[in-house]
Design an enzyme around this catalytic site. Structure first.
Site, PDB file in Angstrom:
ATOM      1  N   LYS A  67       1.020  -2.312   6.379  1.00 47.14           N
ATOM      2  CA  LYS A  67      -0.423  -2.007   6.465  1.00 47.14           C
ATOM      3  C   LYS A  67      -1.224  -3.290   6.674  1.00 47.14           C
ATOM      4  O   LYS A  67      -2.167  -3.322   7.458  1.00 47.14           O
ATOM      5  CB  LYS A  67      -0.880  -1.277   5.190  1.00 47.14           C
ATOM      6  N   GLN A 103      -1.425   1.200  -3.795  1.00 50.67           N
ATOM      7  CA  GLN A 103      -0.119   1.657  -3.325  1.00 50.67           C
ATOM      8  C   GLN A 103       0.582   2.467  -4.422  1.00 50.67           C
ATOM      9  O   GLN A 103       0.797   1.975  -5.523  1.00 50.67           O
ATOM     10  CB  GLN A 103       0.745   0.451  -2.904  1.00 50.67           C
ATOM     11  N   ASP A 145      -8.003   6.113   1.112  1.00 50.22           N
ATOM     12  CA  ASP A 145      -6.824   6.967   0.985  1.00 50.22           C
ATOM     13  C   ASP A 145      -7.223   8.430   0.806  1.00 50.22           C
ATOM     14  O   ASP A 145      -6.396   9.327   0.979  1.00 50.22           O
ATOM     15  CB  ASP A 145      -6.010   6.527  -0.238  1.00 50.22           C
TER      16      ASP A 145
END
Ligand code: NAP
Length: 294
Positions: free
Chosen positions: A52, A96, A119
């Site tokens: 990412k 994460q 997200d």
């Protein structure tokens, strides 16, 4: 059978975004910035965050990485999230997953400011998705599935979509999108899970079958209607001594046997995975635009 090439679709999306960001930044505007938070040293999490970071850099975004040891306290983690929420030079925050067991993922996702929640996992953004609010951030994997279908000229109105899996990050938000009234909505949606009885009798009815379970090759050819569209979200490691790493990645669908029955199908890997990262970047760009235009 047509292969839905997620890698190629994601690449063209990233190229468009790269040009847009470059054009914007050369006009002297501040640089879009995403912060990554990683807890512990899980090798898969390290790889995902690196990937990412490298795509963010390619697009011209800045990124910041905050790492914490496995035994970080909730208070220390939340203090970092609060700082990033307040920092006006940071536009998106990604935590994460998975987090260690002593930390509540839902509570942690909810700590992120909804306007930086790229997200889309916070209760605020999931609630907005439920209300079909266009300003919500949609979780990246379901958003990537929608984009894959769009780019493959698939329509959903009136179709029966069967989703295997009801997780907060894939199955549930995907069901909300497809049952909604948006351009890739108006479908009849059935969501299956581990307690579903006679799975095959349901999957055989699917015009579009989305597998997000995490069980290698769960979907076999007898479960798929002829001409169906199959989207394989699964990303499973299976032992393979012929590879350097000792394992290979495979999806939830027995691709070789199922593909001949389908009108369209995604490979796994190379289907939904690259789209998830591309949609994260799109969400970061959207967060930046919303924050810098207000
Ligand atoms: P998850 O949170 O573990 O959820 C799995 C879901 O599958 C649960 O709802 C579970 O039911 C259901 N399930 C388990 N066994 C089943 C069975 N035999 N029949 C029907 N449903 C069953 O997983 P996730 O995070 O959604 O991820 C699913 C898969 O997608 C994993 O392989 C993951 O690595 C992959 N993934 C890929 C990407 C990508 O970018 N490519 C992104 C996210 C996830 P219960 O709710 O009853 O337990």
């Amino acid at each position: 059978m047509e292969l839905i090439d997620g890698k190629a679709i994601a690449e063209s999306l990233l190229q468009e975004l790269e040009a847009e960001v470059k054009n914007h930044v050369t006009q002297g505007m501040p640089i879009p910035t995403i912060a990554f938070i990683r807890v512990g040293e899980d090798p898969a999490s390290i790889t995902y965050v690196r990937k990412k970071e490298s795509i963010a850099a390619r697009l011209g975004f800045k990124s910041r990485l905050k790492t914490f040891p496995e035994d970080v306290t909730e208070a220390a983690l939340f203090a970092c999230i609060d700082d990033l929420n307040k920092d006006t030079s940071v536009h998106g925050i990604l935590i994460q997953a998975p987090l260690p067991n002593h930390l509540s993922e839902q509570k942690t996702f909810n700590r992120v400011s909804p306007k930086k929640d790229v997200d889309g996992f916070s209760s605020s953004n999931l609630g907005k998705l439920c209300q079909e609010d266009p300003h919500s951030f949609v979780a990246c994997t379901p958003a990537g599935i929608v984009e894959l279908l769009k780019q493959s000229n698939v329509t959903t109105a009136g179709k029966h979509i069967v989703i295997l899996g009801r997780s907060l990050i894939v199955g549930k938000p995907a069901a909300l999108i497809f049952m909604g009234k948006g351009s890739l909505g108006n479908a009849t949606v059935t969501v299956c899970h581990s307690q579903t009885k006679d799975l095959a009798s349901i999957t055989q009815q699917a015009d579009i079958l989305i597998a997000a379970v995490g069980k290698p090759h769960l979907v076999t050819e007898s479960m798929v209607k002829k001409g169906a569209i199959v989207i394989d979200v699964g990303m499973n490691r299976i032992e393979d001594s012929s590879t350097k790493r000792g394992y290979r990645l495979t999806g939830d669908v027995d691709f070789d046997r199922v593909a001949p029955r389908c009108s369209k199908i995604t490979p796994a890997p190379g289907g939904v995975g690259p789209m998830t990262v591309a949609m994260l970047m799109k969400n970061t760009w959207k967060a930046y635009q919303l924050q810098t235009s207000s």
